[in-house]
Write a protein that holds these residues in place. Structure first.
Motif, PDB file in Angstrom:
ATOM      1  N   CYS A   1       7.524   9.282  -2.981  1.00  0.00           N
ATOM      2  CA  CYS A   1       6.181   9.842  -2.976  1.00  0.00           C
ATOM      3  C   CYS A   1       5.516   9.511  -1.640  1.00  0.00           C
ATOM      4  O   CYS A   1       5.075   8.386  -1.422  1.00  0.00           O
ATOM      5  CB  CYS A   1       5.380   9.273  -4.146  1.00  0.00           C
ATOM      6  SG  CYS A   1       3.761  10.034  -4.308  1.00  0.00           S
TER       7      CYS A   1
ATOM      8  N   CYS B   1      -5.910   6.640  -0.048  1.00  0.00           N
ATOM      9  CA  CYS B   1      -6.452   7.597  -1.029  1.00  0.00           C
ATOM     10  C   CYS B   1      -5.874   8.997  -0.840  1.00  0.00           C
ATOM     11  O   CYS B   1      -6.607   9.969  -0.725  1.00  0.00           O
ATOM     12  CB  CYS B   1      -7.971   7.628  -0.962  1.00  0.00           C
ATOM     13  SG  CYS B   1      -8.740   6.075  -1.390  1.00  0.00           S
ATOM     14  N   LYS B   2      -4.575   9.094  -0.761  1.00  0.00           N
ATOM     15  CA  LYS B   2      -3.843  10.357  -0.614  1.00  0.00           C
ATOM     16  C   LYS B   2      -4.084  11.059   0.714  1.00  0.00           C
ATOM     17  O   LYS B   2      -3.716  12.201   0.910  1.00  0.00           O
ATOM     18  CB  LYS B   2      -4.124  11.307  -1.773  1.00  0.00           C
ATOM     19  CG  LYS B   2      -3.698  10.746  -3.115  1.00  0.00           C
ATOM     20  CD  LYS B   2      -3.911  11.746  -4.217  1.00  0.00           C
ATOM     21  CE  LYS B   2      -3.499  11.140  -5.548  1.00  0.00           C
ATOM     22  NZ  LYS B   2      -3.688  12.072  -6.653  1.00  0.00           N
TER      23      LYS B   2
ATOM     24  N   LYS C   1       2.142   7.812  -1.249  1.00  0.00           N
ATOM     25  CA  LYS C   1       2.075   6.398  -1.630  1.00  0.00           C
ATOM     26  C   LYS C   1       2.952   5.516  -0.746  1.00  0.00           C
ATOM     27  O   LYS C   1       3.065   4.321  -0.968  1.00  0.00           O
ATOM     28  CB  LYS C   1       2.484   6.227  -3.094  1.00  0.00           C
ATOM     29  CG  LYS C   1       1.510   6.868  -4.060  1.00  0.00           C
ATOM     30  CD  LYS C   1       1.944   6.641  -5.483  1.00  0.00           C
ATOM     31  CE  LYS C   1       0.970   7.290  -6.448  1.00  0.00           C
ATOM     32  NZ  LYS C   1       1.387   7.123  -7.839  1.00  0.00           N
ATOM     33  N   CYS C   2       3.585   6.103   0.259  1.00  0.00           N
ATOM     34  CA  CYS C   2       4.505   5.360   1.134  1.00  0.00           C
ATOM     35  C   CYS C   2       3.735   4.313   1.945  1.00  0.00           C
ATOM     36  O   CYS C   2       2.753   4.624   2.607  1.00  0.00           O
ATOM     37  CB  CYS C   2       5.221   6.324   2.071  1.00  0.00           C
ATOM     38  SG  CYS C   2       6.458   5.542   3.111  1.00  0.00           S
TER      39      CYS C   2
ATOM     40  N   ARG D   1      -1.348   5.543   4.660  1.00  0.00           N
ATOM     41  CA  ARG D   1      -1.853   6.411   3.609  1.00  0.00           C
ATOM     42  C   ARG D   1      -2.998   5.704   2.897  1.00  0.00           C
ATOM     43  O   ARG D   1      -2.840   4.577   2.439  1.00  0.00           O
ATOM     44  CB  ARG D   1      -0.755   6.740   2.584  1.00  0.00           C
ATOM     45  CG  ARG D   1       0.277   7.694   3.135  1.00  0.00           C
ATOM     46  CD  ARG D   1       1.357   6.878   3.817  1.00  0.00           C
ATOM     47  NE  ARG D   1       2.298   7.687   4.575  1.00  0.00           N
ATOM     48  CZ  ARG D   1       2.646   7.388   5.804  1.00  0.00           C
ATOM     49  NH1 ARG D   1       2.102   6.390   6.442  1.00  0.00           N
ATOM     50  NH2 ARG D   1       3.548   8.091   6.428  1.00  0.00           N
TER      51      ARG D   1
END
Length: 80
Positions: free
Chosen positions: A8, A30-31, A11-12, A28
């Protein structure tokens, strides 16, 4: 991380590229994709087709090598 293994990406939290050769310059949050000095990076620019939106606040730089001519999918540091 510029790795091709399934994970993902929003979330990396890798601190280095997939091959451990380079430190990452983005993170990253909050997306979103941000430079470590707090500038928003255009996530659409990272795709093969790039971003065609002429004006927005996100910076069009490669999240892997900071190039302004290509995104992460075409980055020379990306896993082949």
């Amino acid at each position: 991380c510029a790795g091709r293994s399934p994970h993902c990406t929003i979330k990396c939290v890798s601190t280095h590229t997939w091959d451990k050769q380079h430190e990452t310059f983005s993170e990253r949050i909050c997306k979103g994709l941000w430079t470590k000095d707090g500038k928003l990076i255009c996530t659409t620019w990272q795709r093969d087709e790039g971003c065609t939106t002429p004006k927005h606040d996100a910076h069009k730089v490669c999240s892997g090598c900071v190039a302004t001519t290509l995104g992460a999918q075409k980055c020379p540091r990306a896993q082949k």
